[in-house]
Scaffold this active site. Structure first.
Site, PDB file in Angstrom:
ATOM      1  CB  ALA A   9      -0.931  -0.018   1.210  1.00  0.00           C
ATOM      2  CG  HIS A 174       9.307  -0.860 -17.031  1.00  0.00           C
ATOM      3  ND1 HIS A 174       8.580   0.064 -17.745  1.00  0.00           N
ATOM      4  CD2 HIS A 174       9.296  -0.433 -15.752  1.00  0.00           C
ATOM      5  CE1 HIS A 174       8.165   1.010 -16.906  1.00  0.00           C
ATOM      6  NE2 HIS A 174       8.590   0.732 -15.704  1.00  0.00           N
TER       7      HIS A 174
HETATM    8  N1  LIG Z   1       6.010  -1.722 -13.464  1.00  0.00           N
HETATM    9  C1  LIG Z   1       6.056  -0.417 -13.452  1.00  0.00           C
HETATM   10  O1  LIG Z   1       5.835   0.216 -14.474  1.00  0.00           O
HETATM   11  C2  LIG Z   1       6.357   0.303 -12.173  1.00  0.00           C
HETATM   12  C3  LIG Z   1       6.153   1.676 -12.058  1.00  0.00           C
HETATM   13  C4  LIG Z   1       6.429   2.299 -10.845  1.00  0.00           C
HETATM   14  C5  LIG Z   1       6.916   1.561  -9.765  1.00  0.00           C
HETATM   15  N2  LIG Z   1       7.124   0.229  -9.918  1.00  0.00           N
HETATM   16  C6  LIG Z   1       7.624  -0.603  -8.827  1.00  0.00           C
HETATM   17  O2  LIG Z   1       6.556  -0.808  -7.896  1.00  0.00           O
HETATM   18  C7  LIG Z   1       7.098  -1.097  -6.618  1.00  0.00           C
HETATM   19  C8  LIG Z   1       6.429  -0.206  -5.566  1.00  0.00           C
HETATM   20  O3  LIG Z   1       6.781   1.147  -5.755  1.00  0.00           O
HETATM   21  P1  LIG Z   1       6.256   2.251  -4.725  1.00  0.00           P
HETATM   22  O4  LIG Z   1       6.693   3.565  -5.237  1.00  0.00           O
HETATM   23  O5  LIG Z   1       4.821   2.014  -4.429  1.00  0.00           O
HETATM   24  O6  LIG Z   1       7.109   1.860  -3.431  1.00  0.00           O
HETATM   25  P2  LIG Z   1       6.705   2.131  -1.902  1.00  0.00           P
HETATM   26  O7  LIG Z   1       7.955   1.943  -1.114  1.00  0.00           O
HETATM   27  O8  LIG Z   1       5.969   3.410  -1.787  1.00  0.00           O
HETATM   28  O9  LIG Z   1       5.690   0.957  -1.563  1.00  0.00           O
HETATM   29  C9  LIG Z   1       6.070  -0.383  -1.466  1.00  0.00           C
HETATM   30  C10 LIG Z   1       5.291  -0.956  -0.292  1.00  0.00           C
HETATM   31  O10 LIG Z   1       5.499  -2.359  -0.231  1.00  0.00           O
HETATM   32  C11 LIG Z   1       5.407  -2.713   1.122  1.00  0.00           C
HETATM   33  N3  LIG Z   1       5.951  -4.056   1.346  1.00  0.00           N
HETATM   34  C12 LIG Z   1       7.237  -4.456   1.395  1.00  0.00           C
HETATM   35  N4  LIG Z   1       7.291  -5.776   1.608  1.00  0.00           N
HETATM   36  C13 LIG Z   1       6.019  -6.229   1.680  1.00  0.00           C
HETATM   37  C14 LIG Z   1       5.410  -7.502   1.867  1.00  0.00           C
HETATM   38  N5  LIG Z   1       6.166  -8.604   2.027  1.00  0.00           N
HETATM   39  N6  LIG Z   1       4.056  -7.588   1.876  1.00  0.00           N
HETATM   40  C15 LIG Z   1       3.298  -6.489   1.724  1.00  0.00           C
HETATM   41  N7  LIG Z   1       3.805  -5.245   1.540  1.00  0.00           N
HETATM   42  C16 LIG Z   1       5.150  -5.124   1.519  1.00  0.00           C
HETATM   43  C17 LIG Z   1       6.196  -1.614   1.845  1.00  0.00           C
HETATM   44  O11 LIG Z   1       5.871  -1.562   3.229  1.00  0.00           O
HETATM   45  C18 LIG Z   1       5.734  -0.391   1.082  1.00  0.00           C
HETATM   46  O12 LIG Z   1       4.625   0.259   1.692  1.00  0.00           O
HETATM   47  C19 LIG Z   1       8.600  -0.912  -6.755  1.00  0.00           C
HETATM   48  O13 LIG Z   1       9.228  -2.158  -6.974  1.00  0.00           O
HETATM   49  C20 LIG Z   1       8.734  -0.042  -7.987  1.00  0.00           C
HETATM   50  O14 LIG Z   1       9.989  -0.172  -8.613  1.00  0.00           O
HETATM   51  C21 LIG Z   1       6.851  -0.407 -11.087  1.00  0.00           C
END
Ligand SMILES: NC(=O)c1ccc[n+]([C@@H]2O[C@H](COP(=O)([O-])OP(=O)(O)OC[C@H]3O[C@@H](n4cnc5c(N)ncnc54)[C@H](O)[C@@H]3O)[C@@H](O)[C@H]2O)c1
Length: 313
Positions: A9, A174
Site C-alpha cells: 500500500a 521496461h
Molecule cells: N512496473 C512499473 O511500471 C512500475 C512503475 C512504478 C513503480 N514500480 C515498482 O513498484 C514497486 C512499488 O513502488 P512504490 O513507489 O509504491 O514503493 P513504496 O515503497 O511506496 O511501496 C512499497 C510498499 O510495499 C510494502 N511491502 C514491502 N514488503 C512487503 C510484503 N512482504 N508484503 C506487503 N507489503 C510489503 C512496503 O511496506 C511499502 O509500503 C517498486 O518495486 C517499484 O519499482 C513499477
C-alpha cells in the site's frame, strides 16, 4: 461486486486503489507489512466516500488472509528504484517479497489473475508464475501500458493535441531498452510520421525510454506513482469488466515473437481470464532487432531468478 487485492500500500499500490475507487470498479483490499499503513490509507479513502460517491468497500490490513477469493491481485510490494540504481539491483529483494506474497495468493486467492508491478516486473511476474503454480494466462506484468501512456502524452504535448487521440504501442522490457513502435503510433488514425519529423519523433522515443528515470531523478526519493497507478488500474478494469482490451503488457511467451519461457511486453487482449490472446505484430528487421535487444536484457534477469530459485527452491 468484484474484489481486487493490492499487495503493498505504498505509492503505487495506494494510487492504484485510488483510481479503482474513483470508478467504483471493485471492492479493494490493501495489504502491507508496514504496521497501520494500509489500514490508515483505507480509512482515509473511505472518509472521502460521501464526496466521491464510493459504493465499494476499501479495507487495509497486514493480514494476507484478507485477500481471500480476490478476482485480481496487483503486486506492488517491494522497494522502489532509487537515483542511480538499476532495476536489476532491486531483483533479489523484490523476488523474496514476491515469493512470499505468491504463496499467500496461491493459498487464499487461487482463482485470481495476478498483475506484477514491482520491479523488475518481467522477472517478478516469472517469480509469481513459478511460486503460485498458476496457469500462464493468469499472470501478467504491468509496464507497456505505462510506457505507452508516457509516449502518447509526449506526442500529444509536442503536437498540442488531446492525449486520448494518440494511440501507441511500446513493446519489450521496461528498461531503457524498451521498444516504442513509431510505425504503429497514430493520431486519430493518422500515422504520426505524417504529423512530425523523424528528429522530433526520435527525441520523444528517447524521452519515453528515460521517462521513469526522469521522474526518479526529480523526485529524489522513490519513483513515479500516479501514471503507474492509473496504468495498473487500467489493466484491472479490463479484467474485472472482461473488456477484452488490447493493451501492451508483459505476458509469458511460448514462441510468440520468437521468444520462449519468459515474460516480455507484447500487445495482449486482456479479459476476465487474464491474457485472452497475444497479438503478434509483423515487425520489420529494425523493430525486431530492438525487441531482441530488450528481450536479452530481460533474459539476464530471468537467469538470475533461476539461480535464486536453485539456491532456495
Ligand atoms: N512496473 C512499473 O511500471 C512500475 C512503475 C512504478 C513503480 N514500480 C515498482 O513498484 C514497486 C512499488 O513502488 P512504490 O513507489 O509504491 O514503493 P513504496 O515503497 O511506496 O511501496 C512499497 C510498499 O510495499 C510494502 N511491502 C514491502 N514488503 C512487503 C510484503 N512482504 N508484503 C506487503 N507489503 C510489503 C512496503 O511496506 C511499502 O509500503 C517498486 O518495486 C517499484 O519499482 C513499477
Amino acid at each position: 461486486m468484484k474484489k481486487v487485492s493490492i499487495i503493498g500500500a505504498g505509492h503505487v499500490g495506494a494510487t492504484t486503489a485510488y483510481y479503482i475507487a474513483e470508478k467504483n470498479m471493485a471492492d479493494i483490499v490493501m495489504v502491507d507489512i508496514a504496521d497501520g499503513l494500509a489500514r490508515s490509507k483505507a480509512m482515509d479513502y473511505l472518509h472521502a466516500a460521501p464526496y466521491r460517491h464510493y459504493s465499494i468497500h476499501i479495507e487495509g490490513t497486514d493480514d494476507y488472509s484478507r485477500i481471500k477469493d480476490s478476482d485480481v491481485i496487483v503486486l506492488t510490494a517491494g522497494i522502489p528504484r532509487k537515483p542511480g540504481m538499476d532495476r536489476m539491483d532491486l531483483l533479489k529483494t523484490n523476488v523474496g517479497i514476491a515469493r512470499s506474497a505468491s504463496r499467500a495468493i496461491a493459498e487464499y486467492a487461487p482463482d485470481a489473475v495476478v498483475i506484477a508491478v514491482s520491479n523488475p516486473l518481467d522477472v517478478i511476474a516469472m517469480a509469481v508464475l513459478k511460486e503460485t503454480g498458476f496457469g500462464i494466462r493468469k499472470v501478467l506484468g504491468m509496464a507497456g501500458v505505462l510506457d505507452s501512456t508516457r509516449f502518447r502524452y509526449f506526442i500529444a504535448e509536442e503536437l498540442g493535441i488531446w492525449p486520448g487521440d494518440v494511440s501507441a504501442m511500446v513493446l519489450g522490457g521496461h528498461g531503457d531498452s524498451m521498444v516504442p513502435l513509431a510505425r504503429f503510433t497514430r493520431v486519430a488514425g493518422v500515422p504520426v510520421s505524417q504529423l512530425m519529423g523523424e528528429d522530433a519523433l526520435e527525441r520523444l522515443i528517447a524521452r519515453t525510454r528515460t521517462g521513469g528515470g526522469e521522474i526518479v531523478n526529480l523526485l529524489k526519493k522513490g519513483s513515479a506513482f500516479f501514471a503507474p497507478g492509473a496504468s495498473a488500474a487500467k489493466m484491472v478494469e479490463a479484467i474485472v469488466k472482461d473488456e477484452k482490451r488490447v493493451i501492451p503488457a508483459a505476458a509469458f511467451l511460448r514462441g510468440e515473437y520468437g521468444y520462449r519461457d519468459m515474460f516480455l511486453g507484447v500487445p495482449v487482449q486482456i479479459g476476465k481470464r487474464g491474457v485472452e490472446k497475444i497479438i503478434e505484430l509483423e515487425l520489420d528487421a529494425q523493430e525486431k532487432s530492438a525487441l531482441d535487444n530488450s528481450a536479452a536484457h530481460v533474459r539476464e534477469g530471468v537467469e538470475t531468478l533461476e539461480q535464486i530459485f536453485a539456491e532456495s527452491p
